[in-house]
Scaffold this active site. Structure first.
Site, mmCIF file in Angstrom:
data_model
loop_
_atom_site.group_PDB
_atom_site.id
_atom_site.type_symbol
_atom_site.label_atom_id
_atom_site.label_comp_id
_atom_site.label_asym_id
_atom_site.label_seq_id
_atom_site.Cartn_x
_atom_site.Cartn_y
_atom_site.Cartn_z
ATOM 1 N N ARG A 262 -6.269 -28.685 -18.839
ATOM 2 C CA ARG A 262 -5.492 -27.937 -20.371
ATOM 3 C C ARG A 262 -4.597 -29.287 -20.664
ATOM 4 N NH1 ARG A 262 0.225 -27.872 -20.338
ATOM 5 N NH2 ARG A 262 0.625 -26.566 -18.150
ATOM 6 N N HIS A 266 0.929 -25.999 -22.562
ATOM 7 C CA HIS A 266 1.213 -24.968 -22.317
ATOM 8 C C HIS A 266 1.330 -23.810 -23.506
ATOM 9 C CE1 HIS A 266 0.815 -21.281 -20.262
ATOM 10 N NE2 HIS A 266 2.330 -20.581 -20.597
ATOM 11 N N TYR A 275 5.901 -33.263 -16.841
ATOM 12 C CA TYR A 275 5.949 -32.713 -15.456
ATOM 13 C C TYR A 275 4.369 -33.490 -15.252
ATOM 14 C CZ TYR A 275 3.440 -29.346 -18.258
ATOM 15 O OH TYR A 275 2.911 -28.305 -19.100
#
Length: 368
Positions: A262, A266, A275
């Protein structure tokens, strides 16, 4: 065979390297016409552009939220194009590329994310179920549908039906997904579980989901699993086509792990910089699915600069049209909220509708 990601990963099926070079595989191959190769590239470019436009619309306040597929185009276009017309797909909320390959107007999911409808397309006509927001629930829906196909005697021939259920690596930890694995296995349901392993379940990395490669989980449930390079549209097509054809001929379920990444957030509510590190993203950018397909077309003389420019122009035109259509969407009448709850209505629903209508009427004539 090729290695998976930036680190040491198990082998996966690959037919097209990140450098645009053909890779031989003993079990999988594709034979496309030049037009079909070019069509796959056009699909990839168009799907990415439409997705980018939807992200921009959300950032400008025109959509409530958007789940981007950036980086996962090959996994979705490849698997979507591999389906037969009679096959049924059960998506999550990110399968915009699969939706596109099933011939659904790209405006449809934007109505959902704008909050003006619940999706709007005819699932049976397009053989593509409604988007599912509840994580992993669609795998149970797909398994039940596939069991029904078997009971209807629609398995065992070339004209047989198969089902594909999409989910992410994070959803593989959900009970619904594992229950679907159990039922599909013991009932030999004609369903392919297609896991897009994009390395993160929102902010949790893959190592928080599993201690073994995801595709190997299939062994414990009694059906085969395979890992494919999810950034390789050719390999994704080949692996999916074989899996759905095996399913329609009565060989039961299987699990495909499309090893991809990805590239963005998200959803538009997420900040991936919190993160993951930039060098990881850069390493995966070198594996870009569109870049490698363009290199293949160029290297083999299947397309020229005029074709690539036309793809870009066509995608931009479609994106502009999509934007204009989203902005023109009328706000729904609030009372239509009750229209499709039950096919025949109910006394309780009628009472609630009357109460809500009275509430709305209480604002008439006010200066608010």
């Amino acid at each position: 065979m090729a290695k998976g990601g930036p680190g040491p990963d198990p082998d996966f099926v690959q037919l097209l390297s990140p450098d645009g070079e053909r890779v031989e595989h003993p079990e999988y191959s594709v034979e496309f016409t030049p037009d079909e190769y070019r069509g796959l590239y056009r699909d990839l470019v168009t799907v990415r552009k439409l997705d980018a436009e939807a992200t921009a619309l959300q950032r400008q306040g025109e959509l409530g939220i958007w789940a981007s597929l950036l980086g996962q185009e090959a996994a979705q276009v490849g698997s979507g194009r591999a389906l037969r017309p009679q096959d049924m797909a059960f998506p999550t909320y990110r399968e915009h590329g699969v939706l596109y390959t099933r011939g659904i107007d790209p405006i449809m999911p934007l109505g959902l994310f704008r909050g003006v409808d619940q999706g709007g397309w005819d699932s049976q006509a397009h053989k593509f179920h409604m988007y599912t927001i509840v994580i992993g629930a669609q795998t149970l829906h797909a398994t039940g549908y596939a069991m029904g196909i078997t009971m209807d005697g629609k398995v065992g021939t070339d004209e047989g039906e198969a089902v594909i259920a999409y989910f992410g690596d994070g959803a593989s930890s959900q009970g619904d997904v594992n229950e679907a694995f159990v039922y599909s296995s013991v009932f030999n349901a004609p369903v392919v579980f297609f896991c897009q392993n994009n390395q993160y379940a929102i902010s949790e990395p893959l190592e928080r989901q599993t201690r073994v490669p995801l595709y190997q989980r299939a062994n414990g449930f009694g059906f085969p699993g395979v890992r494919v390079d999810g950034n390789d549209v050719l390999a994704t097509y080949a692996v999916t086509r074989k899996a759905v054809d095996d399913a329609r001929h009565g060989q039961g379920p299987s699990l495909i792990e499309a090893y991809t990444y990805r590239m963005g957030a998200h959803t538009t509510n997420d900040d991936p910089t919190r993160y993951r590190i930039a060098s990881e993203v850069e390493a995966w950018q070198a594996k870009d699915p569109i870049k490698r397909m363009r290199l293949l077309l160029s290297n083999e003389g299947l397309a020229d600069d005029a074709f690539f420019a036309d793809c870009d122009d066509s995608a931009a035109t479609q994106a502009l049209e999509l934007r204009e259509r989203v902005l023109a969407m009328p706000d729904p009448d609030p009372l239509t909220l009750f229209d499709h709850v039950y096919p025949e209505g109910s006394p309780e629903l009628d009472e609630q509708q009357e109460q809500f209508a009275a509430y709305l009427a209480s604002f008439e004539g006010s200066h608010r």
